[in-house]
Write a protein that holds these residues in place. Structure first.
Motif, mmCIF file in Angstrom:
data_model
loop_
_atom_site.group_PDB
_atom_site.id
_atom_site.type_symbol
_atom_site.label_atom_id
_atom_site.label_comp_id
_atom_site.label_asym_id
_atom_site.label_seq_id
_atom_site.Cartn_x
_atom_site.Cartn_y
_atom_site.Cartn_z
ATOM 1 N N ALA A 89 -11.139 -6.361 2.981
ATOM 2 C CA ALA A 89 -9.838 -5.712 3.027
ATOM 3 C C ALA A 89 -8.918 -6.595 3.843
ATOM 4 N N THR A 116 -4.036 -0.776 4.144
ATOM 5 C CA THR A 116 -4.686 -0.006 3.094
ATOM 6 C C THR A 116 -4.122 1.405 3.102
ATOM 7 N N SER A 138 0.852 -1.180 0.000
ATOM 8 C CA SER A 138 0.000 0.000 0.000
ATOM 9 C C SER A 138 0.894 1.238 0.000
#
Length: 791
Positions: A425, A429, A100
């Motif tokens: 998820a 993130t 990420s």
């Protein structure tokens, strides 16, 4: 300032970032160093990230191209069932995306003052968010104030001189790629990719030299100045001469802000125009009105709730002498609560930017630890553990915005990677909603392979409803997100031994166990955390559907699946089982306590309702031992508070609030062999510094004094005997309630319950095992008598 305000004080300018004072308005933030010859304001914009809106989709295409997908998932599951861990891990590597993206520093504002003199003090008002510096220069008395105005959308700096005038120099700089500098503005390009420091073979930052798929990685900071002096702009800097007053307003405009807010992208000239126009509009209000509106905005938010342990709340307290010295632990507890509330109000506001990251919205490093992004296996959630109880429910909104984004990006991941409905998820993130596993094909499954990130986030949607009793929010925002996440869980579960529904693969985040052959492993079936989170989501989905009178086929699926989830189990020596089997921990003192999520923050284990499980949780905590870093301390304190263990909760708090004496830039081993503490500006660190420690400590101290889970308000549940006196006002409780209470000599002396939202329903109050039931009508309050005499 009013008489009741709480101010933190430092006798000198900050020598390092970890001594600077934070201000923020939910999008713009600054660390105020102060100083004379080279004063510094390190400024962040919470929409300044590496990456692009298309990064998540590109990452999904890459892992699908590497062979990941539902077919390979079946092979992984078979390998885990057969105990073939090396084969399972090898297959799982193809599911790992790259990483990420990074939250980045934006610009620095530098200010030089003419003359020599004496720097007298620097204070941060935790009730108004104003940093005030008192300076003496060659017989001139100078007051310099800094605040981050949400109404104006600006960082404001006001300088006033008594007995003369002053010459001031101003300069904007940035560590990002500077593309235009005018003196009053600075334009930068943002990298379209930023690799974390733990991936040394990846290129640290990659720029594009222009828009990418409709997104322009670009940002502008602009200043506007009002003064009675003479302003000259030359050589990319601003020079002010002969000023007795100076007001500086700094604003920004970025491509990331357009993407976050969903507005039409603007041109580069448009960004400069927007930032300059906003700054000029703010400047026209003048310093006094800007300050009044800012203070009114923050007092409205912060003023409804207060917590004081001991006799001292108001006043100016030297951070080193009064707070970090250990002389008054009650004052330290009071400061930690108000500091956490202030930082959350400064970092997370509706209509601002993305939610606070691991570092809140304050970060000075171009390659920050853990990319300064969102870690979903504890840290992002901990940022918001205290948001509702501390009277800051509206500050929850940026997290909901991120969940909504994850529901969009996580839907194709669920479908194409796992053959499942709904959305999910994983472990990490970012602002763009990265929903894949990370790890670049070599990350340990202990942290990279965890499919429950979205499941944990959805608990915040239900929490917000429970505190606010807002059926419109539940129907329009919470229910669709909870339903979609539940759909994924329904499809993720597979039938296991005894007809139970299992999660496979499963990990207990970041922890490892020893197999029967002595190898170190992480992959299992139905870890305690997985099952607890899914059980909470399913239970809350059914409750939401009933409240909303929703007839949805998914509810029938949930109702059928719920009793087939594995119940909490115990190890042979009476602790809560962490993995699918009674494995030996590779590190018995591991920093994570994931298997205890059912005790806190969830409400599945309780000393009154499930005493055997509560004792098993206590045994698990005893084995884990004391703390190691801010967020781990915070979780352990909150867990002890739920168990009513005041003495141990206090011991952990004392550990967590020791001054940190080592180099805060040298990261400690992640396993916790070196302990953290508080930095000179009271930021919590291991190191690295992580803001979740501050937010978590605030939530944990409140939990020691007021709890509202399980349909009961418990007061002074974990009050240490060393805190004999204190009061709370406006602490929020589930059911739309607020509590005011006071205690003297260790005994409850006053208690009032107010209903802020929702309907008239019975309210159960528990004080030291004695319970009473009252009714509180909508908009009214009730004083609770008969409890104060109970010892």
């Amino acid at each position: 300032m009013i008489a009741h305000d709480l101010l933190l004080a430092w006798p000198r300018p900050a020598d390092s970032w970890f001594e600077a004072a934070p201000v923020g308005n939910g999008r713009l933030a600054a660390m105020v160093f102060g100083g004379l010859r080279r004063g510094r304001w390190q400024i962040n914009d919470s929409t300044v990230w590496s990456g692009t809106p298309s990064t998540p989709a590109a990452g999904l295409a890459d892992v699908l191209g590497a062979g990941a997908g539902p077919g390979r998932l079946g092979e992984v599951r078979a390998a885990i069932r057969a105990g073939e861990y090396r084969r399972a891990e090898s297959l799982l590597m193809s599911f790992e995306g790259r990483y990420s993206q990074e939250y980045l520093p934006f610009v620095d504002l530098w200010m030089s003052l003419d003359g020599t003199g004496d720097y007298q003090s620097r204070t941060l008002n935790l009730d108004t968010g104003v940093v005030t510096e008192a300076i003496g220069l060659d017989g001139r008395r100078i007051q310099r104030r800094t605040w981050a105005s949400r109404p104006a959308g600006a960082i404001c700096i006001a300088l006033d001189v008594d007995d003369g005038t002053l010459d001031v120099g101003l300069e904007l700089t940035s560590e990002l790629r500077v593309v235009q500098r005018t003196g009053l503005s600075l334009a930068v390009e943002l990298p379209i990719d930023g690799a974390p420091t733990h991936e040394p073979t990846a290129e640290p930052h990659r720029y594009s030299d222009g828009p990418v798929a409709g997104y322009d990685p670009y940002g502008v900071a602009a200043m506007a100045i009002d003064t009675d002096g003479v302003v000259r702009v030359a050589d990319g800097a601003v020079h002010v001469t002969g000023a007795s007053r100076l007001l500086i307003v700094l604003t920004s405009s970025t491509g990331g802000a357009d993407s976050w807010s969903g507005t039409v992208p603007t041109s580069r000239d448009g960004h400069l125009h927007r930032a300059t126009t906003t700054a000029q509009a703010a400047l026209e209000y003048g310093g006094d009105l800007l300050l009044r509106e800012h203070e009114a905005d923050l007092r409205r938010l912060l003023g409804g709730t207060e917590l004081t342990v001991g006799a001292r709340r108001a006043g100016t307290f030297d951070v080193a002498e009064d707070v970090l010295s250990g002389k008054d632990e009650q004052l330290t507890a009071t400061v930690l609560v108000q500091l956490g509330r202030y930082l959350l109000a400064a970092a997370s506001r509706p209509g601002g930017g993305p939610p606070p990251t691991l570092q809140g919205i304050w970060n000075q490093e171009l390659s920050p630890p853990w990319s300064s992004n969102y870690t979903l296996n504890i840290n992002t959630e901990m940022n918001y553990w205290g948001v509702e109880t501390a009277g800051l429910g509206e500050c929850h909104d940026p997290l909901f915005r991120l969940i909504e984004r994850l529901a969009e990006t996580g839907t194709p991941v669920a479908r194409q990677l796992y053959g499942a409905r709904g959305w999910l998820a994983h472990h990490n993130t970012d602002m763009w909603g990265w929903a894949l596993p990370v790890g670049m094909g070599h990350g340990s499954p202990s942290w990279a392979i965890w499919m429950m990130g979205g499941v944990w986030l959805t608990q915040h949607l239900w929490d917000h409803f429970e505190f606010q009793q807002d059926l419109e929010f539940l129907r329009d925002r919470a229910w669709p997100l909870m339903r979609g996440c539940a759909e994924f869980c329904l499809d993720w579960l597979v039938v296991g031994d005894g007809g139970f529904l299992d999660t496979v693969p499963s990990t207990s985040p970041e922890n490892l166990f020893l197999s029967l052959t002595g190898s170190t492993e992480s992959l299992t079936v139905s870890s305690a955390m997985d099952v607890a989170l899914i059980r909470a989501l399913f239970t809350r989905c059914l409750a939401a559907a009933e409240l909303l009178a929703i007839d949805d086929p998914v509810c029938a699926e949930i109702a059928a699946a719920l009793p087939r989830l594995r119940p909490p189990r115990l190890t042979a020596d009476g602790r809560l089982l962490e993995w699918g089997e009674d494995h030996v921990e590779q590190d018995p003192h591991h920093r994570h306590v994931s298997h205890l999520v059912g005790l806190y923050p969830l409400d599945q284990i309780d000393p009154d309702r499930t005493p055997a499980l509560a004792e098993a949780a206590r045994a698990s905590l005893d084995r884990r031992g004391p703390g190691a870093m801010g967020w781990s301390w915070s979780w352990k304190i909150a867990l002890r508070a739920r168990l009513g263990d005041a003495a141990t909760a206090r011991d952990l708090l004392l550990e967590a609030t020791r001054p940190f004496a080592r180099d805060p830039l040298q990261s400690a081993p992640p396993e916790g062999t070196e302990w953290g503490g508080l930095l000179p500006n009271l930021f919590s660190t291991h190191p690295p510094f992580q803001m979740d420690g501050n937010f978590g400590l605030m939530a944990a101290v409140v939990e020691m004094l007021v709890q509202s889970h399980g349909g009961t308000i418990r007061v002074l549940r974990a009050l240490p005997e060393q805190w004999p006196d204190g009061m709370v006002r406006g602490i929020r409780c589930r059911g739309g309630l607020a509590v005011d209470l006071a205690w003297r000599a260790g005994r409850l002396s006053a208690l009032t319950v107010r209903r802020l939202h929702g309907e008239d329903r019975p309210v159960c109050i528990d004080y030291r095992g004695r319970r009473t039931e009252i009714r509180v009508a909508a908009g009214s309050s009730a004083e609770v008598w008969g409890l104060a005499s109970v010892s």
